[in-house]
Write an enzyme that holds these catalytic residues in place. Structure first.
Site, PDB file in Angstrom:
ATOM      1  N   MET A   1      -3.879   6.695   1.779  1.00 32.12           N
ATOM      2  CA  MET A   1      -3.481   5.947   0.489  1.00 32.12           C
ATOM      3  C   MET A   1      -4.150   4.991  -0.380  1.00 32.12           C
ATOM      4  O   MET A   1      -4.965   5.110  -0.981  1.00 32.12           O
ATOM      5  CB  MET A   1      -3.055   4.270   1.494  1.00 32.12           C
ATOM      6  CG  MET A   1      -3.775   3.991   2.150  1.00 32.12           C
ATOM      7  SD  MET A   1      -2.832   2.598   3.946  1.00 32.12           S
ATOM      8  CE  MET A   1      -3.119   4.521   4.880  1.00 32.12           C
ATOM      9  N   SER A   2      -3.097   4.830  -1.462  1.00 35.80           N
ATOM     10  CA  SER A   2      -3.474   3.887  -2.262  1.00 35.80           C
ATOM     11  C   SER A   2      -3.943   2.202  -1.867  1.00 35.80           C
ATOM     12  O   SER A   2      -2.816   1.649  -0.919  1.00 35.80           O
ATOM     13  CB  SER A   2      -2.847   3.742  -3.265  1.00 35.80           C
ATOM     14  OG  SER A   2      -1.495   3.267  -3.488  1.00 35.80           O
ATOM     15  N   THR A   3      -5.279   1.266  -1.566  1.00 32.23           N
ATOM     16  CA  THR A   3      -4.812   0.012  -1.516  1.00 32.23           C
ATOM     17  C   THR A   3      -3.371  -1.180  -2.664  1.00 32.23           C
ATOM     18  O   THR A   3      -3.439  -0.078  -3.430  1.00 32.23           O
ATOM     19  CB  THR A   3      -5.980  -0.889  -2.390  1.00 32.23           C
ATOM     20  OG1 THR A   3      -6.947   0.423  -1.361  1.00 32.23           O
ATOM     21  CG2 THR A   3      -5.693  -2.285  -1.682  1.00 32.23           C
TER      22      THR A   3
ATOM     23  N   SER B   1       0.902  -1.071   0.011  1.00 37.93           N
ATOM     24  CA  SER B   1       0.066  -0.165  -0.015  1.00 37.93           C
ATOM     25  C   SER B   1       0.600   1.448   0.080  1.00 37.93           C
ATOM     26  O   SER B   1       2.052   0.956   0.272  1.00 37.93           O
ATOM     27  CB  SER B   1      -1.126  -0.142   1.538  1.00 37.93           C
ATOM     28  OG  SER B   1      -1.405   1.083   1.521  1.00 37.93           O
ATOM     29  N   ILE B   2      -0.123   2.435  -0.989  1.00 36.11           N
ATOM     30  CA  ILE B   2       1.303   3.455  -1.146  1.00 36.11           C
ATOM     31  C   ILE B   2       0.912   4.130   0.132  1.00 36.11           C
ATOM     32  O   ILE B   2      -0.427   4.866   0.071  1.00 36.11           O
ATOM     33  CB  ILE B   2       2.030   4.673  -2.784  1.00 36.11           C
ATOM     34  CG1 ILE B   2       1.879   2.525  -3.342  1.00 36.11           C
ATOM     35  CG2 ILE B   2       2.352   5.504  -2.771  1.00 36.11           C
ATOM     36  CD1 ILE B   2       2.892   1.908  -3.573  1.00 36.11           C
TER      37      ILE B   2
END
Length: 404
Positions: A110-112, A84-85
């Site tokens: 955040m990105s998944t 995750s980002i």
């Protein structure tokens, strides 16, 4: 963007897609093409990396700036990994963030991680021409992929965080996929463009908001994570509306799910870890061999029928904690032994629930009745008969409203 960077990112995307395919995660050809075409580095131009270990307060972070030569290799590896980002700290504006070390705060967007995104979008069965709604799109990775499949002007996201909504829209415009992000309350959906053929929620909710179901078109599919107070055993809910308008909802346990919406507090076992290590509890025999991690139907039921429990997945042997009751159970080291501590006998509850789960036929999925239009009572059951497992989903009214 320099030619060498375009070449490097293209190769990274191809490697990412090959890895997802080889692992059996990516099977849909339309999604594969979208992943190869879309330069995710435009949507993820920076990333926070946690420097502090578990339990640190305040937390030390380091911000990677993808445009900086000294950060570029690590950034490229990270945004094309299965991690995750982390993108936003404490709801901060996302323009011109300073690279390097920073202390304090918590991640608010955040990105998944990519395998979960791929699994969710494949479950949606996307196709060209579908009207698509993304609830809580964050930086817009899954929204961009959906837009690349459905076509321009058909994909909409609703994001409560103003800076994140503006950040995502700016980057989506650079991709020219024809997706739009609306700043607003995701719990209300977006009635102006309803009905939708596909609705995907990137936030976990305790029950299904009524507007989501009302905005689902005949033949439509709605996918969301149902959250409880434990992050350990999430549920994935798939809602379908038939061509005649009948709504069906199926809940399955999953190894992972989306984070809960703003205002929803998870339990955690971290504060008890040192005490459990010093005093794991009183040993006794048990007829229950620790159920495997992939017994998702059992663990999902435990999240609801043995509430207030959370598992420490970093422990060497299965450790389940009831933080608010100052109680825990530590299985092992042998399959027929468990250690118990505190006023709440956690393991006895799991033994009893496992017996009920087996008597119910070891269900791996549950039906959810969404017919109550008030949203106050959504009933879950494993089937008919006196031995079926059943519970009610908690009301959405208990969660603070998300205002832009």
């Amino acid at each position: 963007m320099a030619l060498d960077l375009r070449t490097a990112t293209s190769r990274r995307r191809a490697d990412m897609v090959d890895r997802l395919t080889a692992d059996g995660v990516l099977t849909d050809s339309l999604l594969r093409d979208a992943l190869l075409r879309l330069p995710r580095e435009i949507l993820l131009p920076h990333a926070y990396v946690r420097v502090s270990g578990p339990g640190a307060d305040p937390i030390d972070w380091r911000l990677l700036d993808g445009s900086h030569p000294d950060d570029r290799q690590e950034w490229l590896e990270l945004i094309h990994s299965d991690e995750s980002i982390l993108l936003q700290r404490n709801g901060e504006p996302l323009d011109a963030l300073p690279r390097g070390p920073v202390t304090g705060g918590h991640m608010t967007s955040m990105s998944t991680y990519t395998p979960a995104t791929v699994e969710a979008l494949q479950a949606m069965e996307l196709a060209s021409g579908q009207r698509y709604l993304e609830l809580g799109p964050g930086p817009g990775v899954s929204l961009a992929l959906a837009a690349a499949i459905t076509g321009p002007g058909l994909a909409t996201g609703v994001e409560r965080d103003g800076p994140m909504a503006a950040f995502a829209q700016r980057n989506l415009d650079r991709l020219d996929v024809g997706a739009e992000v609306i700043e607003g309350d995701a719990l209300e959906g977006h009635e102006a463009r309803a009905p939708y053929d596909r609705i995907h929620s990137g936030i976990g909710v305790p029950c299904v908001p009524v507007p989501w179901v009302e905005q689902l078109a005949p033949g439509g599919r709605l996918l969301t994570t149902l959250v409880t107070r434990t992050p350990s055993w999430p549920g994935q809910l798939l809602v379908t509306r038939s061509a005649s308008g009948t709504v069906e909802a199926v809940l399955r346990g999953r190894p992972r799910g989306y984070r809960p919406l703003l205002g929803y507090r998870w339990l955690n076992a971290l504060d008890h870890r040192a005490r459990i290590k010093d005093d794991p509890g009183t040993a006794r025999s048990t007829p229950l061999t620790p159920p495997p991690d992939d017994a998702y139907g059992f663990w999902l039921a435990a999240a609801y029928l043995a509430p207030g429990l959370v598992r420490d997945f970093q422990a060497g042997t299965m450790t389940i904690v009831a933080p608010e009751d100052d109680s825990w159970a530590v299985a092992g080291p042998d399959d027929d032994t468990v250690r118990i501590h505190g006023p709440r006998d956690v393991w006895t509850e799991l033994e009893d629930l496992h017996t009920r789960w087996e008597e119910a036929g070891r269900p791996e999925q549950y039906r959810v009745d969404l017919r109550d239009s008030s949203g106050a009572a959504q009933h879950v059951t494993s089937g008919a008969g006196p031995k079926a497992l059943a519970w009610m989903l908690p009301p959405l009214a208990a969660v603070p409203r998300q205002t832009p």
